[in-house]
Structures are given as structure tokens and as C-alpha cells.
Design a protein around this motif. Structure first.
Motif, PDB file in Angstrom:
ATOM      1  N   ALA A  97       0.901  -1.153   0.054  1.00 46.90           N
ATOM      2  CA  ALA A  97      -0.080  -0.076  -0.113  1.00 46.90           C
ATOM      3  C   ALA A  97       0.896   1.240  -0.003  1.00 46.90           C
ATOM      4  N   CYS A 145      -2.873  -0.010  -3.806  1.00 49.54           N
ATOM      5  CA  CYS A 145      -2.424  -1.229  -3.309  1.00 49.54           C
ATOM      6  C   CYS A 145      -2.237  -2.268  -4.310  1.00 49.54           C
ATOM      7  N   TRP A 172     -10.293  -1.740   1.490  1.00 49.02           N
ATOM      8  CA  TRP A 172      -9.657  -0.787   2.282  1.00 49.02           C
ATOM      9  C   TRP A 172     -10.416  -0.771   3.571  1.00 49.02           C
ATOM     10  N   ARG A 202      -9.780   0.972   7.822  1.00 44.12           N
ATOM     11  CA  ARG A 202      -9.258   2.134   8.391  1.00 44.12           C
ATOM     12  C   ARG A 202      -9.325   1.920   9.969  1.00 44.12           C
ATOM     13  N   LEU A 222      -7.683   3.885  -3.876  1.00 45.77           N
ATOM     14  CA  LEU A 222      -9.002   4.419  -3.220  1.00 45.77           C
ATOM     15  C   LEU A 222      -8.671   5.778  -3.484  1.00 45.77           C
ATOM     16  N   TYR A 240      -4.788   3.553   7.021  1.00 42.71           N
ATOM     17  CA  TYR A 240      -5.638   2.680   6.192  1.00 42.71           C
ATOM     18  C   TYR A 240      -4.950   1.458   5.832  1.00 42.71           C
ATOM     19  N   TYR A 241      -5.378   0.593   5.788  1.00 47.14           N
ATOM     20  CA  TYR A 241      -5.177  -0.964   5.437  1.00 47.14           C
ATOM     21  C   TYR A 241      -5.732  -1.560   4.240  1.00 47.14           C
ATOM     22  N   CYS A 242      -5.081  -1.853   3.230  1.00 47.55           N
ATOM     23  CA  CYS A 242      -5.331  -2.680   2.174  1.00 47.55           C
ATOM     24  C   CYS A 242      -5.580  -4.142   2.647  1.00 47.55           C
TER      25      CYS A 242
END
Length: 114
Positions: free
Chosen positions: A5, A21, A35, A37, A79, A92-94
Motif C-alpha cells: 500500500a 494497493c 480498504w 482504516r 482509493l 488505512y489498510y489494504c
């Protein structure tokens, strides 16, 4: 599956950022990508996901502001975040679901502040 990411950073309220990502495998074979968060002191929450057939699901708090998209040739999901608010500040996480297992990328920090 490895997810890379990128795209986080510091932006003023009302500004825009685009997160990327990239998956280590073809996204044709991934059930969904998207995504989540996590803000300080809060639980991780869904932001937006896109399934293999291009269906999308957005959290209510980003509808009309964020857009998820993909580039299959690049094995990448994006995103686009517009009209950012201070409350969008979070890591923010993929995520990718592949063969019934969830894979997470390292988070990318988005800070919305003046």
C-alpha cells in the motif's frame, strides 16, 4: 499474497489523496480487495471494497467522497479520497481475500489537518 500500500500523507481538510494497493498475484484470482482504516483508540472499520465482479461496497461515512477502482493489468486497487475531513485521519489498510483467507497490507497513514 503480499499487498503493498502507498499514497498516504498529510492533507488539509477538503483536500484529496489517492491510495494504491498492489497485489503480488493477479487480482483476477482474488475474491475481493479493498480498504479498512483504524483511527487512534478506535476499532478497524470497513472503508470500501470491490469484488472480483466489480461490485462495490462503501461505508456510509465515505459515500460520495471516496471511490474505489482497480487496474487489473497492474494488479492494483485504488482509493480516491476527496473532500477529506479531519475525522478521516487514520491508518488505512489494504485487504485481499484469496481462497477464503484474508491478507492485509501494512498500513499507510492519512492525516487530515490544517
Amino acid at each position: 499474497v503480499q499487498l503493498q500500500a502507498s499514497g498516504g500523507g498529510l492533507v488539509q481538510p477538503g483536500g484529496s489523496l489517492r491510495l494504491s494497493c498492489e497485489a503480488s498475484i493477479s487480482i483476477f484470482s482474488i475474491n475481493f480487495m479493498g480498504w479498512y482504516r483504524q483511527a487512534p483508540g478506535k476499532q478497524r472499520e470497513l472503508v470500501a471494497v470491490m469484488t472480483n465482479d466489480a461490485s462495490t461496497n462503501y461505508a456510509d461515512f465515505v459515500k460520495g467522497r471516496f471511490t474505489i477502482s482497480r487496474d487489473r493489468a497492474e494488479n492494483t486497487v485504488y482509493l480516491q479520497m476527496n473532500t477529506l475531513k479531519p475525522e478521516d485521519t487514520a491508518v488505512y489498510y489494504c485487504i485481499a481475500r484469496y481462497r477464503a483467507r484474508d491478507y492485509w497490507g501494512k498500513g499507510t497513514l492519512v492525516t487530515v489537518s490544517s
